[in-house]
Structures are given as C-alpha cells and as structure tokens.
Design an enzyme around this catalytic site. Sequence first.
Site, PDB file in Angstrom:
ATOM      1  N   TYR A 165      -2.813  -5.529  11.255  1.00  0.00           N
ATOM      2  CA  TYR A 165      -1.703  -4.608  10.962  1.00  0.00           C
ATOM      3  C   TYR A 165      -1.566  -4.408   9.452  1.00  0.00           C
ATOM      4  O   TYR A 165      -1.440  -3.272   8.971  1.00  0.00           O
ATOM      5  CB  TYR A 165      -0.398  -5.151  11.557  1.00  0.00           C
ATOM      6  CG  TYR A 165       0.789  -4.266  11.245  1.00  0.00           C
ATOM      7  CD1 TYR A 165       0.929  -3.026  11.856  1.00  0.00           C
ATOM      8  CD2 TYR A 165       1.761  -4.660  10.321  1.00  0.00           C
ATOM      9  CE1 TYR A 165       2.007  -2.202  11.570  1.00  0.00           C
ATOM     10  CE2 TYR A 165       2.844  -3.842  10.022  1.00  0.00           C
ATOM     11  CZ  TYR A 165       2.964  -2.617  10.656  1.00  0.00           C
ATOM     12  OH  TYR A 165       4.030  -1.794  10.360  1.00  0.00           O
ATOM     13  N   LYS A 169      -1.954  -0.948   7.095  1.00  0.00           N
ATOM     14  CA  LYS A 169      -0.926  -0.401   6.205  1.00  0.00           C
ATOM     15  C   LYS A 169      -1.408  -0.368   4.753  1.00  0.00           C
ATOM     16  O   LYS A 169      -0.998   0.496   3.976  1.00  0.00           O
ATOM     17  CB  LYS A 169       0.383  -1.183   6.362  1.00  0.00           C
ATOM     18  CG  LYS A 169       1.056  -0.955   7.716  1.00  0.00           C
ATOM     19  CD  LYS A 169       1.449   0.520   7.916  1.00  0.00           C
ATOM     20  CE  LYS A 169       2.187   0.757   9.219  1.00  0.00           C
ATOM     21  NZ  LYS A 169       2.588   2.167   9.410  1.00  0.00           N
TER      22      LYS A 169
END
Length: 265
Positions: A165, A169
């Site tokens: 994750y 990002k």
Amino acid sequence: AKRLEGKTVVITGASSGIGRSTAFEFARTAPKDLKLVLTARRIDTLKQIAADIVAEVGEGVKVLPVQLDVSNPEEVKTFVGKLPEEFRDINVLVNNAGLVKGLARAPEIAEEDINIMFNTNVTGLINMTQAILPIFKKRPEGGAGDIINVGSIAGREPYPGGSIYCATKAAVRSFTDALRKELIATRIRVMEIDPGQVETEFSVVRFYGDKAKADAVYAGCEPLTPDDIAEVVVFVAGRRENVVIADTLIFPSHQAGAGILHKKS
Ligand code: NDP
Ligand code: 8X3
C-alpha cells in the site's frame, strides 16, 4: 463557489468515504450550476448518492452515476467516449479510488492483493489521468483543468505491514510530481492531498470485511471524517486559476506520522 460554477467534476471512488463526501461538498459549494460524474464499481450505491445530493441541494446540480472499475484499463479507455455529450467537457478530475488489502509482510503477501492494490491505486489513477488529459489540453494557454490525486501519509512514511500500500502511494506521489513538471507550460493544475487517519470503509476493506477488526483501528483515536478531506479537495479546486495548492498533508490532532497516533485509552 462562483469559481466552481459551470464546472464538470469527475470523482473516482465516489460510492464511499472521501469520494462520497467530496461529491456532496462540491454540490453544497456550487449548487447553482455544476455537473458531477460519480464513478465506482457499486452502481446502485452511486445512484442512491446521486438522488440524495439532488434531494439536498436541488436540480442546479446535475449528477451522473457511472459504473467504472479503474483497475480495468478497457473500461477506463472507453469511459469518456461513453459519457453523454453534456458531461464530456470535464474540468476537474478527483483521482480518489483506492484501497488497501491486509497487513501481511513479505514473503507472505498474497499476489492477488499486490495486484489489486497496484492496479487500482497506481495504474488506475494513471490510466484515468491519461484518459482525461486530452480534454484539458485542448483548452487555450496549453490547456486548463484540475487533477486532484488522493495520496496518503503512507506514501511518505512506509510502515511494516503496509509495504505494498505504501509503495502504491509513493508511486502516486512520484507520478503526481512528475506530471506537474510535465505540464508546467499549461494552466493544468496537478495537486495532491495526503490524508492521515480518516474513518471510512478503508479499514473494513483492509480486513476483508471484518468490521470488528476495523473498529479496533479507530478505538481510542479521534480520526478525521471524510468530510474533513472533502473540504480540502473542494478548497483547492476553488482557488483562483493561478493558485496551485500542489501538496497537502492532513492529520487529526493526535496523529503526527504514519502509525504515530496518541491513543486516549
Ligand atoms: P473507502 O473504502 O470508504 O472508499 C474507497 C472508494 O474507492 C470506494 O468508493 C470504492 O468504490 C472505490 N474503489 C475501490 N476500488 C475501485 C476500483 N477498482 N474502481 C473504482 N473504484 C474503486 O475508503 P476511503 O474513502 O478512505 O479511500 C479513498 C482514498 O483515500 C483511497 O485512495 C485511500 O487510499 C485514500 N486514503 C484513505 C485514508 C484513510 O485513513 N481512510 C488515509 C489516506 C488516504 P467501489 O467499491 O464501489 O468500487
Ligand atoms: C491510509 C493511511 O497509514 O492508515 O492511507 O495506511 S494508513
């Protein structure tokens, strides 16, 4: 509010959380003459949100719910062409759709989870941007329009259990920064909003639907609400066209980093 009148705004991931709140916030801020294109996979939820928005602010806002899976490149490619003519002159793209799956650490991270996070958060965001940029670039002065990318504190401070994750990002942050530089000779504004902890369906999705585990994330904390982030999204879109709020980081008062949260109990 005047600056947003007449605009067409596309929001990805508008069926929940930050995207849903952003749809309402745009409608409340510019209730006179605004077009909203709300996209996500859950079309029935979008239809309900569209009806709720019109019920709240009136017919001055035209809301179009469109089913779109941003992780499907074919769907993204045909998205603009399938829009009714009156919704095609897009001014603002809010790339908000995104998700996290699990807290696994290498080498235990499921390949399926790696793919869904990258395909949605990174490739989906890039594909949406490329699908809509040609519309922006046709405008005078090299082009005009807003791209607002929802990143995360996780893209700045990677944490154990969040490697994939966080990497997605960080990729969003890097793409956003490069894009702003590529478009320097235009009036196209490329802006990033990085939230800290916001209570949405985010953690429910992270824990594969386990609501009790999701609730535990927020226990003893005072997270942001999706409205808090929506207000920032609409604020940056509503600045004078020469003002680019390039980068923002938003925490609740008791957060000071990824996982740096002061718990009350
Ligand atoms: P939610 O889970 O509440 O909302 C996520 C939205 O993304 C939903 O509308 C979902 O719609 C949509 N979505 C997921 N996958 C796809 C897909 N393949 N195609 C289209 N839409 C998709 O979470 P948030 O509102 O919290 O998340 C919004 C953004 O904010 C994400 O990018 C997230 O990473 C980011 N963020 C969240 C933080 C938080 O603490 N909550 C902190 C920092 C950033 P559907 O399932 O109907 O497709
Ligand atoms: C969500 C932030 O740190 O909860 O983007 O993963 S975090």
